[in-house]
Write a protein that holds these residues in place. Structure first.
Motif, PDB file in Angstrom:
ATOM      1  N   ASP A  51       0.824  -1.209   0.000  1.00  0.00           N
ATOM      2  CA  ASP A  51       0.000   0.000   0.000  1.00  0.00           C
ATOM      3  C   ASP A  51       0.855   1.255   0.000  1.00  0.00           C
ATOM      4  OD1 ASP A  51      -2.644  -1.304   0.383  1.00  0.00           O
ATOM      5  OD2 ASP A  51      -1.703  -1.983   2.236  1.00  0.00           O
ATOM      6  N   ILE A  52       2.014   1.153   0.663  1.00  0.00           N
ATOM      7  CA  ILE A  52       2.876   2.318   0.871  1.00  0.00           C
ATOM      8  C   ILE A  52       4.328   1.911   0.634  1.00  0.00           C
ATOM      9  CG2 ILE A  52       3.661   4.043   2.556  1.00  0.00           C
ATOM     10  CD1 ILE A  52       1.003   3.523   4.070  1.00  0.00           C
ATOM     11  N   ILE A  53       5.076   2.825   0.027  1.00  0.00           N
ATOM     12  CA  ILE A  53       6.526   2.642  -0.109  1.00  0.00           C
ATOM     13  C   ILE A  53       7.196   3.834   0.542  1.00  0.00           C
ATOM     14  CG2 ILE A  53       8.495   2.463  -1.682  1.00  0.00           C
ATOM     15  CD1 ILE A  53       6.563   1.255  -3.756  1.00  0.00           C
ATOM     16  N   LEU A  54       8.121   3.550   1.450  1.00  0.00           N
ATOM     17  CA  LEU A  54       9.002   4.584   2.010  1.00  0.00           C
ATOM     18  C   LEU A  54      10.340   4.381   1.324  1.00  0.00           C
ATOM     19  CD1 LEU A  54       8.266   4.245   5.839  1.00  0.00           C
ATOM     20  CD2 LEU A  54       7.309   5.894   4.264  1.00  0.00           C
ATOM     21  N   SER A  55      10.759   5.344   0.532  1.00  0.00           N
ATOM     22  CA  SER A  55      11.982   5.175  -0.249  1.00  0.00           C
ATOM     23  C   SER A  55      12.952   6.325  -0.026  1.00  0.00           C
ATOM     24  CB  SER A  55      11.643   5.086  -1.738  1.00  0.00           C
ATOM     25  OG  SER A  55      12.827   5.023  -2.512  1.00  0.00           O
ATOM     26  N   ASP A  56      14.204   5.966   0.111  1.00  0.00           N
ATOM     27  CA  ASP A  56      15.259   6.972   0.171  1.00  0.00           C
ATOM     28  C   ASP A  56      15.335   7.646  -1.194  1.00  0.00           C
ATOM     29  OD1 ASP A  56      17.348   8.460   1.134  1.00  0.00           O
ATOM     30  OD2 ASP A  56      18.824   6.857   1.036  1.00  0.00           O
ATOM     31  N   LEU A  57      15.637   8.924  -1.184  1.00  0.00           N
ATOM     32  CA  LEU A  57      15.783   9.652  -2.447  1.00  0.00           C
ATOM     33  C   LEU A  57      17.088   9.288  -3.148  1.00  0.00           C
ATOM     34  CD1 LEU A  57      14.535  13.314  -1.902  1.00  0.00           C
ATOM     35  CD2 LEU A  57      13.913  11.802  -3.760  1.00  0.00           C
ATOM     36  N   ARG A  58      18.161   9.261  -2.377  1.00  0.00           N
ATOM     37  CA  ARG A  58      19.479   9.030  -2.967  1.00  0.00           C
ATOM     38  C   ARG A  58      20.017   7.680  -2.516  1.00  0.00           C
ATOM     39  NH1 ARG A  58      22.254  14.992  -2.388  1.00  0.00           N
ATOM     40  NH2 ARG A  58      20.615  16.076  -3.522  1.00  0.00           N
ATOM     41  N   MET A  59      20.128   6.785  -3.491  1.00  0.00           N
ATOM     42  CA  MET A  59      20.662   5.444  -3.244  1.00  0.00           C
ATOM     43  C   MET A  59      21.615   5.106  -4.374  1.00  0.00           C
ATOM     44  SD  MET A  59      17.147   3.376  -2.314  1.00  0.00           S
ATOM     45  CE  MET A  59      16.179   4.023  -3.682  1.00  0.00           C
ATOM     46  N   GLY A  60      22.428   4.083  -4.141  1.00  0.00           N
ATOM     47  CA  GLY A  60      23.268   3.577  -5.217  1.00  0.00           C
ATOM     48  C   GLY A  60      22.379   2.937  -6.267  1.00  0.00           C
ATOM     49  N   GLY A  61      22.777   3.003  -7.515  1.00  0.00           N
ATOM     50  CA  GLY A  61      21.944   2.458  -8.586  1.00  0.00           C
ATOM     51  C   GLY A  61      20.827   3.432  -8.913  1.00  0.00           C
ATOM     52  N   MET A  62      19.642   2.890  -9.085  1.00  0.00           N
ATOM     53  CA  MET A  62      18.483   3.724  -9.407  1.00  0.00           C
ATOM     54  C   MET A  62      18.143   4.619  -8.213  1.00  0.00           C
ATOM     55  SD  MET A  62      14.577   2.532 -10.367  1.00  0.00           S
ATOM     56  CE  MET A  62      15.135   1.332 -11.550  1.00  0.00           C
ATOM     57  N   VAL A  63      17.936   5.900  -8.476  1.00  0.00           N
ATOM     58  CA  VAL A  63      17.597   6.838  -7.401  1.00  0.00           C
ATOM     59  C   VAL A  63      16.098   6.761  -7.084  1.00  0.00           C
ATOM     60  CG1 VAL A  63      19.503   8.421  -7.872  1.00  0.00           C
ATOM     61  CG2 VAL A  63      17.302   8.747  -9.026  1.00  0.00           C
ATOM     62  N   GLY A  64      15.730   7.296  -5.929  1.00  0.00           N
ATOM     63  CA  GLY A  64      14.356   7.226  -5.470  1.00  0.00           C
ATOM     64  C   GLY A  64      13.347   7.877  -6.391  1.00  0.00           C
ATOM     65  N   THR A  65      13.725   8.987  -7.024  1.00  0.00           N
ATOM     66  CA  THR A  65      12.772   9.666  -7.917  1.00  0.00           C
ATOM     67  C   THR A  65      12.473   8.819  -9.160  1.00  0.00           C
ATOM     68  OG1 THR A  65      14.629  10.933  -8.811  1.00  0.00           O
ATOM     69  CG2 THR A  65      13.228  12.035  -7.184  1.00  0.00           C
ATOM     70  N   GLU A  66      13.446   8.047  -9.615  1.00  0.00           N
ATOM     71  CA  GLU A  66      13.212   7.149 -10.752  1.00  0.00           C
ATOM     72  C   GLU A  66      12.296   6.006 -10.319  1.00  0.00           C
ATOM     73  OE1 GLU A  66      13.340   5.570 -14.623  1.00  0.00           O
ATOM     74  OE2 GLU A  66      13.665   7.560 -13.808  1.00  0.00           O
ATOM     75  N   LEU A  67      12.516   5.476  -9.119  1.00  0.00           N
ATOM     76  CA  LEU A  67      11.621   4.452  -8.577  1.00  0.00           C
ATOM     77  C   LEU A  67      10.204   5.020  -8.467  1.00  0.00           C
ATOM     78  CD1 LEU A  67      11.048   1.687  -7.279  1.00  0.00           C
ATOM     79  CD2 LEU A  67      11.745   2.692  -5.086  1.00  0.00           C
ATOM     80  N   LEU A  68      10.094   6.234  -7.972  1.00  0.00           N
ATOM     81  CA  LEU A  68       8.801   6.907  -7.848  1.00  0.00           C
ATOM     82  C   LEU A  68       8.101   6.975  -9.201  1.00  0.00           C
ATOM     83  CD1 LEU A  68       6.702   8.733  -6.337  1.00  0.00           C
ATOM     84  CD2 LEU A  68       8.222  10.653  -6.846  1.00  0.00           C
ATOM     85  N   ARG A  69       8.816   7.385 -10.218  1.00  0.00           N
ATOM     86  CA  ARG A  69       8.246   7.504 -11.566  1.00  0.00           C
ATOM     87  C   ARG A  69       7.720   6.154 -12.061  1.00  0.00           C
ATOM     88  NH1 ARG A  69       9.168   6.398 -16.411  1.00  0.00           N
ATOM     89  NH2 ARG A  69      11.248   5.565 -16.133  1.00  0.00           N
ATOM     90  N   SER A  84      15.055  11.388   2.970  1.00  0.00           N
ATOM     91  CA  SER A  84      16.419  11.790   2.650  1.00  0.00           C
ATOM     92  C   SER A  84      17.024  12.613   3.770  1.00  0.00           C
ATOM     93  CB  SER A  84      16.455  12.600   1.357  1.00  0.00           C
ATOM     94  OG  SER A  84      17.798  12.919   1.026  1.00  0.00           O
ATOM     95  N   ALA A  85      18.307  12.413   3.950  1.00  0.00           N
ATOM     96  CA  ALA A  85      19.056  13.260   4.884  1.00  0.00           C
ATOM     97  C   ALA A  85      19.700  14.415   4.122  1.00  0.00           C
ATOM     98  CB  ALA A  85      20.128  12.429   5.581  1.00  0.00           C
ATOM     99  N   TYR A  86      19.724  14.304   2.787  1.00  0.00           N
ATOM    100  CA  TYR A  86      20.455  15.283   1.979  1.00  0.00           C
ATOM    101  C   TYR A  86      19.578  16.009   0.969  1.00  0.00           C
ATOM    102  CZ  TYR A  86      23.943  12.044   3.720  1.00  0.00           C
ATOM    103  OH  TYR A  86      24.687  11.232   4.537  1.00  0.00           O
TER     104      TYR A  86
END
Length: 182
Positions: A51-69, A84-86
């Motif tokens: 139902d819900i995904i909590l995702s970091d924005l900046r990760m190695g590989g695919m970034v969170g915004t791409e996952l979001l898209r 995100s911390a950054y």
């Protein structure tokens, strides 16, 4: 209060945050799983409902915004919260514009923020589901009305045909009656 029906996927390349959030959700009685990157999350999404995904924005590989898209394109009913911390203000605005429900700043100072956010998401999910039921009922009722209108049109046509035949027969009977009297 968050119900136990929600299923949360945590996507973060930092094992500490994944474990921390999974532990918190376990204490709250909320079902959760975690993935160490966006690619692993996509594999999980193919096989399980969340139902819900909590995702970091900046990760190695695919970034969170791409996952979001990708998630919003393939599973639009899933709500996503970016963490995100950054993150800059631009990152946050971009995430929300792409469909993120909210942004959480790490480290979490208070877990009540997470709980309140989940409550808001749950209300939105309930509202969305209720809206879909209303739309489905309206469509069903519209189909029934269309069928009734077609039946009424057919009955009107049959009634007109019947009246025309009856009027014609009355004329014929009148003519026969006149001949008999003559």
């Amino acid at each position: 209060m968050v119900t136990k029906d929600l299923k949360v996927l945590i996507v973060d390349d930092e094992e500490t945050y994944r474990s921390f959030l999974e532990g918190y959700f376990e204490i709250e009685g909320i079902s959760s799983k975690s993935a160490e990157n966006a690619e692993a999350a996509l594999v999980m999404l193919e096989n399980e409902r969340f139902d819900i995904i909590l995702s970091d924005l900046r990760m190695g590989g695919m970034v969170g915004t791409e996952l979001l898209r990708i998630v919003k394109q393939r599973w639009p009913e899933i709500e996503m919260v970016m963490m995100s911390a950054y993150a800059s203000l631009n990152d946050a605005v971009a995430a929300v514009r792409h469909g993120a429900f909210d942004i959480l700043v790490k480290p979490f100072e208070d877990l009540d923020v997470v709980k309140k956010m989940l409550e808001r998401i749950e209300k939105k999910i309930e509202h969305d589901r209720a809206s879909k039921r209303v739309v489905a009922n309206l469509r069903s009722n519209n189909e029934k009305l269309t069928s009734l209108q077609e039946a009424i049109s057919w009955l009107q046509a049959e009634n007109t045909n019947f009246l025309t035949r009856a009027q014609f027969q009355r004329v014929e009977l009148g003519e026969i009656y006149e001949k008999i009297l003559a």
